[in-house]
Enzyme design. Structure first.
Site, PDB file in Angstrom:
ATOM      1  N   HIS A 112       1.032  -1.376  -0.029  1.00 13.73           N
ATOM      2  CA  HIS A 112      -0.142  -0.237   0.198  1.00 13.73           C
ATOM      3  C   HIS A 112       1.193   1.224  -0.089  1.00 13.73           C
ATOM      4  CE1 HIS A 112      -2.953  -2.774   1.373  1.00 13.73           C
ATOM      5  NE2 HIS A 112      -4.123  -1.749   0.295  1.00 13.73           N
TER       6      HIS A 112
ATOM      7  N   LYS B 265      -0.994   5.132   4.506  1.00  9.28           N
ATOM      8  CA  LYS B 265      -1.924   4.139   5.408  1.00  9.28           C
ATOM      9  C   LYS B 265      -1.598   3.905   6.618  1.00  9.28           C
ATOM     10  CE  LYS B 265      -4.520  -0.208   4.880  1.00  9.28           C
ATOM     11  NZ  LYS B 265      -5.415  -0.126   5.224  1.00  9.28           N
TER      12      LYS B 265
HETATM   13  N1  LIG Z   1     -13.687  -1.265   1.633  1.00  8.37           N
HETATM   14  C1  LIG Z   1     -12.427  -0.132   0.539  1.00  8.37           C
HETATM   15  O1  LIG Z   1     -12.808  -0.122  -0.581  1.00  8.37           O
HETATM   16  C2  LIG Z   1     -11.450   0.807   1.272  1.00  8.37           C
HETATM   17  C3  LIG Z   1     -10.873   1.274   2.602  1.00  8.37           C
HETATM   18  N2  LIG Z   1     -10.958   2.427   2.741  1.00  8.37           N
HETATM   19  C4  LIG Z   1     -10.618   2.116   4.298  1.00  8.37           C
HETATM   20  O2  LIG Z   1     -11.171   3.511   4.396  1.00  8.37           O
HETATM   21  C5  LIG Z   1     -10.448   3.951   5.866  1.00  8.37           C
HETATM   22  C6  LIG Z   1     -10.060   5.609   4.870  1.00  8.37           C
HETATM   23  O3  LIG Z   1      -8.948   5.419   4.117  1.00  8.37           O
HETATM   24  P1  LIG Z   1      -8.190   6.979   3.285  1.00  8.37           P
HETATM   25  O4  LIG Z   1      -9.022   7.820   2.233  1.00  8.37           O
HETATM   26  O5  LIG Z   1      -7.122   6.905   3.080  1.00  8.37           O
HETATM   27  O6  LIG Z   1      -8.104   7.864   4.286  1.00  8.37           O
HETATM   28  P2  LIG Z   1      -7.631   8.887   5.055  1.00  8.37           P
HETATM   29  O7  LIG Z   1      -6.572   9.123   5.691  1.00  8.37           O
HETATM   30  O8  LIG Z   1      -7.673  10.378   4.163  1.00  8.37           O
HETATM   31  O9  LIG Z   1      -9.482   9.780   5.429  1.00  8.37           O
HETATM   32  C7  LIG Z   1      -9.949   9.435   6.402  1.00  8.37           C
HETATM   33  C8  LIG Z   1     -10.676  10.669   6.766  1.00  8.37           C
HETATM   34  O10 LIG Z   1     -11.258  10.664   7.971  1.00  8.37           O
HETATM   35  C9  LIG Z   1     -11.837  11.741   8.138  1.00  8.37           C
HETATM   36  N3  LIG Z   1     -11.757  11.261   9.524  1.00  8.37           N
HETATM   37  C10 LIG Z   1     -11.070  11.496  10.931  1.00  8.37           C
HETATM   38  N4  LIG Z   1     -11.941  10.928  12.739  1.00  8.37           N
HETATM   39  C11 LIG Z   1     -13.059  11.175  12.117  1.00  8.37           C
HETATM   40  C12 LIG Z   1     -14.917  11.458  12.578  1.00  8.37           C
HETATM   41  N5  LIG Z   1     -14.480  10.876  13.554  1.00  8.37           N
HETATM   42  N6  LIG Z   1     -15.966  12.067  11.811  1.00  8.37           N
HETATM   43  C13 LIG Z   1     -15.610  12.188  10.266  1.00  8.37           C
HETATM   44  N7  LIG Z   1     -14.760  11.717  10.299  1.00  8.37           N
HETATM   45  C14 LIG Z   1     -13.089  11.922  10.506  1.00  8.37           C
HETATM   46  C15 LIG Z   1     -10.487  12.525   8.979  1.00  8.37           C
HETATM   47  O11 LIG Z   1     -10.323  13.985   9.142  1.00  8.37           O
HETATM   48  C16 LIG Z   1      -9.632  11.673   6.789  1.00  8.37           C
HETATM   49  O12 LIG Z   1     -10.117  13.137   6.284  1.00  8.37           O
HETATM   50  C17 LIG Z   1      -9.555   3.373   6.314  1.00  8.37           C
HETATM   51  O13 LIG Z   1      -9.615   2.226   6.933  1.00  8.37           O
HETATM   52  C18 LIG Z   1      -8.710   2.813   4.959  1.00  8.37           C
HETATM   53  O14 LIG Z   1      -7.634   1.194   5.123  1.00  8.37           O
HETATM   54  C19 LIG Z   1      -9.465   2.942   1.932  1.00  8.37           C
HETATM   55  C20 LIG Z   1      -9.965   2.367   0.562  1.00  8.37           C
HETATM   56  C21 LIG Z   1     -10.879   1.088  -0.592  1.00  8.37           C
HETATM   57  O1  LIG Z   2      -6.461   2.234   2.883  1.00  7.89           O
HETATM   58  C1  LIG Z   2      -6.461   2.199   1.464  1.00  7.89           C
HETATM   59  O2  LIG Z   2      -6.086   2.426   0.890  1.00  7.89           O
HETATM   60  C2  LIG Z   2      -7.213   0.469   1.324  1.00  7.89           C
HETATM   61  N1  LIG Z   2      -7.697   0.187   2.907  1.00  7.89           N
HETATM   62  C3  LIG Z   2      -8.137  -0.907   2.915  1.00  7.89           C
HETATM   63  C4  LIG Z   2      -7.591  -2.048   3.200  1.00  7.89           C
HETATM   64  O3  LIG Z   2      -7.300  -2.111   4.090  1.00  7.89           O
HETATM   65  O4  LIG Z   2      -7.670  -3.019   2.769  1.00  7.89           O
HETATM   66  C5  LIG Z   2      -8.824  -1.344   1.429  1.00  7.89           C
HETATM   67  C6  LIG Z   2      -7.493  -1.502   0.025  1.00  7.89           C
HETATM   68  O5  LIG Z   2      -6.579  -2.055   0.456  1.00  7.89           O
HETATM   69  C7  LIG Z   2      -6.697   0.112   0.045  1.00  7.89           C
END
Ligand SMILES: NC(=O)C1=CN([C@@H]2O[C@H](COP(=O)(O)OP(=O)(O)OC[C@H]3O[C@@H](n4cnc5c(N)ncnc54)[C@H](O)[C@@H]3O)[C@@H](O)[C@H]2O)C=CC1
Ligand SMILES: O=C(O)C1=N[C@H](C(=O)O)C[C@H](O)C1
Length: 252
Positions: free
Chosen positions: A136, A140
């Protein structure tokens, strides 16, 4: 009928991409963008019907309970969920006040990743060895990835069902954890590298042969069809759904 959508974590990498995808999606209206410091309340949610949470592992469960209390269905992509947290959501959904409400939590919304997990689970019973390598972007915050944990659990369940024992491994000394994390007996390795987005490799080995299953998400647009599908479908379900594969027919 138009689905009114609130995005929680709207300023983040995923949240901002989801906001754009909802704005482009037919039959959806983005009515609220909330991020850290914003209260989850009827006023801030602006009559949204479905909320999408892409925040951080520490806060996502509390957000889901608050969103259910506010009467919304919830789609969650944030990582960090375990069986106990799923059970607390199930318990919340069983309360009379939450009747008809629905939560969908998926560790990965990309079709290639969903298929990779499914193929790995299918292949696992035929191989002596199985390991997961996730790679990643370095911003992350959690390791191993939620997808890698889910993949390892599915491989372990398939191995157990097939009556396979532990993976062969003669390691006696590993003071620095070079063999990675161990999830249900499956070794999981995490790489953080500038230039990467989200990638996973599942390697399965037998004497004289190897199967490699690999998914590469080069851009966050890869997650958007799955997120939009979940937003459309979550309202037609009840209870807790785990995994996007529950919405896609992977048979055949
Ligand atoms: N299920 C999927 O397909 C995917 C899952 N993810 C997951 O999604 C999550 C977010 O990833 P990113 O967007 O890369 O992280 P990021 O750090 O860019 O965004 C997280 C956001 O949440 C906000 N935040 C923190 N505490 C908060 C609260 N109490 N209330 C509202 N907002 C709050 C932050 O200020 C930030 O803007 C991670 O857990 C990641 O692993 C990421 C990509 C794909
Ligand atoms: O943090 C990310 O970027 C991603 N988070 C998810 C995970 O932890 O599996 C999904 C994807 O891999 C991207």
């Amino acid at each position: 009928m138009t689905i009114r959508v609130a995005v929680i974590g709207a300023a983040g990498r995923m949240g901002s991409t989801v906001c754009g995808a909802v704005e482009q999606a037919e039959g959806m209206e983005l009515v609220a963008r909330l991020d850290a410091g914003d209260e989850i309340s009827p006023a801030t949610l602006a009559s949204a019907r479905v909320a999408v949470d892409f925040t951080v592992p520490d806060v996502t469960e509390a957000n889901v309970h608050a969103l259910l209390d506010a009467g919304l269905d919830v789609v969650v992509g944030t990582t960090g969920w375990d069986e106990e947290a799923y059970d607390r959501v199930r318990e919340h959904l069983a309360r009379p006040q939450a009747e008809g409400r629905s939560v969908l939590i998926a560790p990965n919304f990309a079709l290639s990743a969903v298929l990779a997990m499914s193929l790995a689970a299918k292949a696992a019973r035929y191989f002596e060895s199985a390991e997961v390598i996730e790679l990643h972007h370095p911003a992350k915050v959690d390791a191993p990835s939620g997808t890698a944990v889910a993949t390892a659990r599915r491989i372990a369940a398939a191995r157990a069902e097939a009556g396979l024992g532990p993976v062969p491994d003669a390691t006696e000394s590993d003071p620095d954890g070079a063999r990675g994390a161990v999830v249900d007996g499956v070794h999981v390795h995490a790489v953080r590298l500038r230039g990467l987005t989200a990638h996973e490799e599942i390697v399965l080995g037998n004497p004289g042969e190897q199967l490699t299953i690999r998914t590469d998400c080069f851009d966050r647009s890869s997650f958007m069809p799955g997120v939009i599908l979940a937003v459309r479908e979550v309202g037609g379900r009840t209870g807790l759904t785990i995994g996007l594969d529950q919405l896609i027919d992977l048979a055949g």
